[in-house]
Scaffold this active site. Sequence first.
Site, short mmCIF file in Angstrom:
data_model
loop_
_atom_site.label_atom_id
_atom_site.label_comp_id
_atom_site.label_asym_id
_atom_site.label_seq_id
_atom_site.Cartn_x
_atom_site.Cartn_y
_atom_site.Cartn_z
N PHE A 1 39.80 47.85 10.48
CA PHE A 1 39.37 46.46 10.66
C PHE A 1 37.88 46.30 10.50
CE2 PHE A 1 39.48 48.54 14.79
CZ PHE A 1 38.17 48.41 15.17
N ASP B 1 51.92 43.70 18.16
CA ASP B 1 51.24 44.99 17.94
C ASP B 1 50.87 45.63 19.28
OD1 ASP B 1 50.36 47.00 16.25
OD2 ASP B 1 48.33 46.21 16.13
#
Length: 420
Positions: A101, A219
């Site tokens: 990310f 998640d």
Amino acid sequence: MKQKSKAWRPLTANCCSTEDQTILKNLSRCKPSRSDLSKNIAPLPSFRRLSFSDLSRSSSTRINEDLAQSFGSDLYDFQLSELRAITQNFSSNFLLGEGGFGTVHKGYIDDNLRLGFKAQPVAVKLLDIEGLQGHREWLAEVIFLGQLRHPNLVKLIGYCCEDEERLLVYEFMPRGSLENHLFRRLTSLPWGTRLKIAIGAAKGLSFLHGAEKPVIYRDFKTSNVLLDSDFTAKLSDFGLAKMGPEGSNTHVSTRVMGTYGYAAPEYISTGHLTTKSDVYSFGVVLLELLTGRRATDKTRPKTEQNLVDWSKPYLSSSRRLRYIMDPRLAGQYSVKGAKEMAHLALQCISLNPKDRPRMATIVETLEGLQQYKDMAVTSGHWPVTSKSTRNRVSNTNKMNEKTRATANHKQPSPVPSRKT
């Protein structure tokens, strides 16, 4: 199928972010049951229904205007120059961790930065924007965490959207992630602390599921559970969160995204998303808390690489359960508590989503385990001998069994392995 991005690499004990998500493939799911909130959990506020389609392609100026209008003083709209200043231009000395990310840096804000601002350390996530999906995940975090407030959700303080840059500013979580404490630390988490973390994380998911319009986290894993100074668990990283089904719909159809080992099998096979997908992931984390093993571990023998498959035969028997308990606990855990947590985990990872409990029920069950004080080491369920002595006794027993088996011309009964 998209390749897995580089793994999370914690650079200090004070990690404030999470391992990157792994895209699996297209799948499906089944009918969700709406979770009731426990008495101590506040109701979820109504969503303002910000449009991803409208905002995802808007200019940064338009996005900032829309977000400011929607959130007002609830979220701070930081300038990139301000975030550069508090992180010394995102210096490596302030780096907390990185993954697919992007990077996470520690910063400190006070009234020198913004007049009247409460002085506090923060975590600044600098997203690596790769096309529309990266921007949409940043936007999802702003929309969800900008409107969700709960003691077991990490607090989003503000955001930054300038040109192609996308940043998020969170409260600083001094004890980092559950993943670090379970798998990367020399010292082990005590049983009571593990139970407290499980309860806090369960309350966070129950809050999301218990809304009039449920939120599916999608998640849930140990690296997304962050810990406060007193080990209060808070869910972080809402980039993959989705609004639950509405009306007569039983599920949300979506591209399957998540992390291998945690994703529910029916979601992987069909792409249908419900709150019961989160319950499966929670069950996997309960197994990690019990065993001290990762959801997937390619360094172990092939039959032990998948935690769910390996542990299932041990979960329904108290006698067998002790063979898979985290050896770093050294018997300092409640026998009754571990048995009930194992039974709960077995329900959560049921192949039939309808058999999985609601998160509110899970919260209630876990809170009931706090009353147990029967430590295995003092209850005769864990040998009070040194590790070397235990190994010698184990080897001797195996030799004796082999000798008896040879004498009887038959194979001995299988003995559960104590390998971890």
